[in-house]
Design a protein around this motif. Sequence first.
Motif, PDB file in Angstrom:
ATOM      1  N   VAL A 205       0.838  -1.202   0.000  1.00  0.00           N
ATOM      2  CA  VAL A 205       0.000   0.000   0.000  1.00  0.00           C
ATOM      3  C   VAL A 205       0.876   1.256   0.000  1.00  0.00           C
ATOM      4  CG1 VAL A 205      -1.660   1.344   1.358  1.00  0.00           C
ATOM      5  CG2 VAL A 205      -1.960  -1.119   1.101  1.00  0.00           C
ATOM      6  N   LEU A 206       1.960   1.239   0.777  1.00  0.00           N
ATOM      7  CA  LEU A 206       2.863   2.389   0.844  1.00  0.00           C
ATOM      8  C   LEU A 206       3.502   2.674  -0.511  1.00  0.00           C
ATOM      9  CD1 LEU A 206       4.374   4.543   2.482  1.00  0.00           C
ATOM     10  CD2 LEU A 206       6.079   2.794   3.051  1.00  0.00           C
ATOM     11  N   ILE A 207       4.012   1.639  -1.145  1.00  0.00           N
ATOM     12  CA  ILE A 207       4.682   1.815  -2.438  1.00  0.00           C
ATOM     13  C   ILE A 207       3.678   2.227  -3.514  1.00  0.00           C
ATOM     14  CG2 ILE A 207       5.948   0.606  -4.271  1.00  0.00           C
ATOM     15  CD1 ILE A 207       7.180  -1.131  -2.016  1.00  0.00           C
ATOM     16  N   PHE A 208       2.530   1.572  -3.531  1.00  0.00           N
ATOM     17  CA  PHE A 208       1.508   1.887  -4.536  1.00  0.00           C
ATOM     18  C   PHE A 208       1.035   3.334  -4.403  1.00  0.00           C
ATOM     19  CE2 PHE A 208      -3.001   2.096  -5.806  1.00  0.00           C
ATOM     20  CZ  PHE A 208      -2.869   1.739  -7.148  1.00  0.00           C
ATOM     21  N   GLU A 225      -0.768   9.134   0.991  1.00  0.00           N
ATOM     22  CA  GLU A 225       0.616   8.648   1.117  1.00  0.00           C
ATOM     23  C   GLU A 225       1.348   9.367   2.234  1.00  0.00           C
ATOM     24  OE1 GLU A 225       4.778   8.667   0.978  1.00  0.00           O
ATOM     25  OE2 GLU A 225       3.645  10.431   0.275  1.00  0.00           O
ATOM     26  N   ASN A 226       1.152  10.671   2.352  1.00  0.00           N
ATOM     27  CA  ASN A 226       1.821  11.442   3.414  1.00  0.00           C
ATOM     28  C   ASN A 226       1.435  10.933   4.797  1.00  0.00           C
ATOM     29  OD1 ASN A 226       1.503  14.637   1.638  1.00  0.00           O
ATOM     30  ND2 ASN A 226       2.986  13.000   1.396  1.00  0.00           N
ATOM     31  N   PHE A 227       0.137  10.757   5.006  1.00  0.00           N
ATOM     32  CA  PHE A 227      -0.321  10.298   6.319  1.00  0.00           C
ATOM     33  C   PHE A 227       0.023   8.834   6.555  1.00  0.00           C
ATOM     34  CE2 PHE A 227      -2.960  14.129   5.987  1.00  0.00           C
ATOM     35  CZ  PHE A 227      -2.763  14.655   7.254  1.00  0.00           C
ATOM     36  N   TYR A 228      -0.046   8.034   5.516  1.00  0.00           N
ATOM     37  CA  TYR A 228       0.309   6.621   5.647  1.00  0.00           C
ATOM     38  C   TYR A 228       1.778   6.485   6.049  1.00  0.00           C
ATOM     39  CZ  TYR A 228       0.171   1.609   4.532  1.00  0.00           C
ATOM     40  OH  TYR A 228       0.222   0.241   4.597  1.00  0.00           O
ATOM     41  N   ARG A 229       2.639   7.279   5.421  1.00  0.00           N
ATOM     42  CA  ARG A 229       4.071   7.256   5.767  1.00  0.00           C
ATOM     43  C   ARG A 229       4.283   7.695   7.211  1.00  0.00           C
ATOM     44  NH1 ARG A 229       6.708  11.676   4.924  1.00  0.00           N
ATOM     45  NH2 ARG A 229       5.513  12.185   3.026  1.00  0.00           N
ATOM     46  N   ASN A 230       3.615   8.775   7.614  1.00  0.00           N
ATOM     47  CA  ASN A 230       3.744   9.220   8.998  1.00  0.00           C
ATOM     48  C   ASN A 230       3.215   8.183   9.984  1.00  0.00           C
ATOM     49  OD1 ASN A 230       4.817  12.092   9.328  1.00  0.00           O
ATOM     50  ND2 ASN A 230       3.402  12.358   7.628  1.00  0.00           N
ATOM     51  N   GLY A 231       2.088   7.567   9.652  1.00  0.00           N
ATOM     52  CA  GLY A 231       1.528   6.536  10.523  1.00  0.00           C
ATOM     53  C   GLY A 231       2.410   5.309  10.632  1.00  0.00           C
ATOM     54  N   SER A 232       3.324   5.124   9.674  1.00  0.00           N
ATOM     55  CA  SER A 232       4.247   3.991   9.693  1.00  0.00           C
ATOM     56  C   SER A 232       5.517   4.287  10.480  1.00  0.00           C
ATOM     57  CB  SER A 232       4.639   3.613   8.252  1.00  0.00           C
ATOM     58  OG  SER A 232       3.508   3.268   7.481  1.00  0.00           O
ATOM     59  N   LEU A 233       5.696   5.538  10.906  1.00  0.00           N
ATOM     60  CA  LEU A 233       6.962   5.939  11.520  1.00  0.00           C
ATOM     61  C   LEU A 233       6.821   6.434  12.953  1.00  0.00           C
ATOM     62  CD1 LEU A 233       8.516   7.941   8.543  1.00  0.00           C
ATOM     63  CD2 LEU A 233       9.193   5.671   9.326  1.00  0.00           C
ATOM     64  N   ILE A 234       5.586   6.682  13.413  1.00  0.00           N
ATOM     65  CA  ILE A 234       5.406   7.340  14.703  1.00  0.00           C
ATOM     66  C   ILE A 234       5.495   6.344  15.840  1.00  0.00           C
ATOM     67  CG2 ILE A 234       3.872   8.757  16.097  1.00  0.00           C
ATOM     68  CD1 ILE A 234       5.002  10.096  13.577  1.00  0.00           C
ATOM     69  N   PHE A 235       6.511   6.482  16.678  1.00  0.00           N
ATOM     70  CA  PHE A 235       6.624   5.724  17.909  1.00  0.00           C
ATOM     71  C   PHE A 235       6.305   6.658  19.070  1.00  0.00           C
ATOM     72  CE2 PHE A 235       9.220   3.456  14.923  1.00  0.00           C
ATOM     73  CZ  PHE A 235       9.102   2.109  15.283  1.00  0.00           C
ATOM     74  N   GLY A 236       5.477   6.193  20.012  1.00  0.00           N
ATOM     75  CA  GLY A 236       5.270   6.994  21.214  1.00  0.00           C
ATOM     76  C   GLY A 236       3.913   7.651  21.333  1.00  0.00           C
ATOM     77  N   GLY A 298     -10.750  14.963   2.077  1.00  0.00           N
ATOM     78  CA  GLY A 298      -9.426  15.115   2.664  1.00  0.00           C
ATOM     79  C   GLY A 298      -9.356  14.567   4.072  1.00  0.00           C
ATOM     80  N   GLY A 299     -10.392  14.830   4.869  1.00  0.00           N
ATOM     81  CA  GLY A 299     -10.418  14.322   6.240  1.00  0.00           C
ATOM     82  C   GLY A 299     -10.469  12.811   6.295  1.00  0.00           C
ATOM     83  N   MET A 300     -11.284  12.196   5.439  1.00  0.00           N
ATOM     84  CA  MET A 300     -11.410  10.737   5.429  1.00  0.00           C
ATOM     85  C   MET A 300     -10.144  10.069   4.901  1.00  0.00           C
ATOM     86  SD  MET A 300     -14.163   9.899   6.847  1.00  0.00           S
ATOM     87  CE  MET A 300     -15.773  10.521   7.328  1.00  0.00           C
ATOM     88  N   VAL A 301      -9.571  10.660   3.860  1.00  0.00           N
ATOM     89  CA  VAL A 301      -8.329  10.114   3.300  1.00  0.00           C
ATOM     90  C   VAL A 301      -7.207  10.160   4.341  1.00  0.00           C
ATOM     91  CG1 VAL A 301      -6.471  10.666   1.672  1.00  0.00           C
ATOM     92  CG2 VAL A 301      -8.827  10.508   0.864  1.00  0.00           C
ATOM     93  N   ALA A 302      -7.128  11.277   5.063  1.00  0.00           N
ATOM     94  CA  ALA A 302      -6.104  11.407   6.102  1.00  0.00           C
ATOM     95  C   ALA A 302      -6.307  10.370   7.205  1.00  0.00           C
ATOM     96  CB  ALA A 302      -6.137  12.814   6.682  1.00  0.00           C
ATOM     97  N   ALA A 303      -7.565  10.163   7.614  1.00  0.00           N
ATOM     98  CA  ALA A 303      -7.848   9.172   8.660  1.00  0.00           C
ATOM     99  C   ALA A 303      -7.448   7.776   8.208  1.00  0.00           C
ATOM    100  CB  ALA A 303      -9.329   9.211   9.027  1.00  0.00           C
ATOM    101  N   ALA A 304      -7.805   7.426   6.973  1.00  0.00           N
ATOM    102  CA  ALA A 304      -7.427   6.116   6.453  1.00  0.00           C
ATOM    103  C   ALA A 304      -5.907   5.970   6.412  1.00  0.00           C
ATOM    104  CB  ALA A 304      -8.024   5.917   5.060  1.00  0.00           C
ATOM    105  N   GLY A 305      -5.234   7.026   5.961  1.00  0.00           N
ATOM    106  CA  GLY A 305      -3.783   6.964   5.851  1.00  0.00           C
ATOM    107  C   GLY A 305      -3.081   6.815   7.179  1.00  0.00           C
ATOM    108  N   ILE A 306      -3.538   7.518   8.201  1.00  0.00           N
ATOM    109  CA  ILE A 306      -2.840   7.508   9.483  1.00  0.00           C
ATOM    110  C   ILE A 306      -3.134   6.255  10.300  1.00  0.00           C
ATOM    111  CG2 ILE A 306      -4.504   8.635  11.029  1.00  0.00           C
ATOM    112  CD1 ILE A 306      -0.799   9.615  10.686  1.00  0.00           C
ATOM    113  N   PHE A 307      -4.326   5.676  10.151  1.00  0.00           N
ATOM    114  CA  PHE A 307      -4.706   4.552  11.005  1.00  0.00           C
ATOM    115  C   PHE A 307      -4.414   3.176  10.401  1.00  0.00           C
ATOM    116  CE2 PHE A 307      -7.502   7.879  12.863  1.00  0.00           C
ATOM    117  CZ  PHE A 307      -7.088   7.775  14.173  1.00  0.00           C
TER     118      PHE A 307
END
Length: 401
Positions: A205-208, A225-236, A298-307
């Motif tokens: 999903v990240l690469i696509f 993609e921006n939110f998905y990448r951030n959601g894959s990197l956030i520790f804490g 935009g709000g829904m896309v961001a939610a999907a990407g981050i979660f």
Amino acid sequence: MAVKSVKYYFYVRDVLLLSITAFGGPQAFLAMVLDIMVRKRGYLSENDLMELNALCQVLPGPTSTQTISAIGYRIGGPTLAYISLFVWVLPASLMMIIAAILIDYLQESGNGTLEFAKFIQPMAIGFIIYAAQRTIKIMIQTREAMVIMLLSAFVAFFYNSPFIFPVMLIVGGVSTSLKYHKQPKVEGKSGLNINWDNFLLWAGVLIFAAVLGHFTRLLPVRLFENFYRNGSLIFGGGQVLVPYLYTEFVEFKDYLSSEEFLTGYAISQGLPGPTFSISSYIGALSMREYGLTGQLLGGMVAAAGIFLPGTFLIFFVIRFWDDLKKYRPVRAALEGINAVSCGMLLAAAYLLFEPMEANTFNIIAIALTYCLLQYTKVPSPLIILIGILGGIGYSYVLAAF
């Protein structure tokens, strides 16, 4: 089958109840899950819950959301896990989208000002300082971790590119994994039996999304993609997410202003559910030029990407975590990763305060908010409500004169 369906129904209903009543951050969330899902419903044991929560804390992504999804996975497999994810995320995400729409409307009708948010903008800094203090107290236990944290904060002060953060996480993890010999040995270590399906799903999903966004240049795809990448990197947890999102969407891409970001963060502290829901607010404002439909998208896309990435990763790791955590370099690397996350949190407090005017009012608002959180039992939603009401009163007085 009917018994299972009834059990699944009650579980989803309990998740919905949590999504609209879980105020107070991760500590309050865990206490409510313990009360409802362990003691009242008996979905799992207390030890199982603590183990799942600990695993989610050492993975990137939103801890509370991953915990809810993991419990659903244990009870009813992937289908129930995804249903519970949707039910948990939806209320807070919708509320933050509505907040973004209202703030955009108020700015359009009020000459671009956010006078009603005059109080809660500096209050948001107080929340971040409080979160940083609590997180550092838990995560920073050694001199090496303290040094890594301070170096990470220093780098974040001067290099605000979002691409520096994953590099810092890797460097931090590698640096502490080299002293793995200090970790106690675990007997009975066996080989790892890994099912790669969910990892491949996460990576695919990240690469696509990255490739599709690059070639189409469509803003919704790039936001995902921006939110998905951030959601894959956030520790804490959610508080660590703040500097990443601020750097990328305010300073790097200029999708929203510092004032808008601080207002949204403060509002998110007064709402129930996952703190990562601030992503929906940012996503909605990022697509304001496309009107109401664009803001909702935009709000829904961001939610999907981050979660989604955290959910894919917990499904991947949960199957072999018991074996993986027996390896000393893995346990040692977590110290450096957590230290970098704390450094990001320190940087966030500075980066978000920098655009604000360093006047007496803002400093008092920050200090008072921190003191209320640290030394009293006044709940966060009430603090934010007082700030909003104070800002509304201020804007009326300003308009009258």
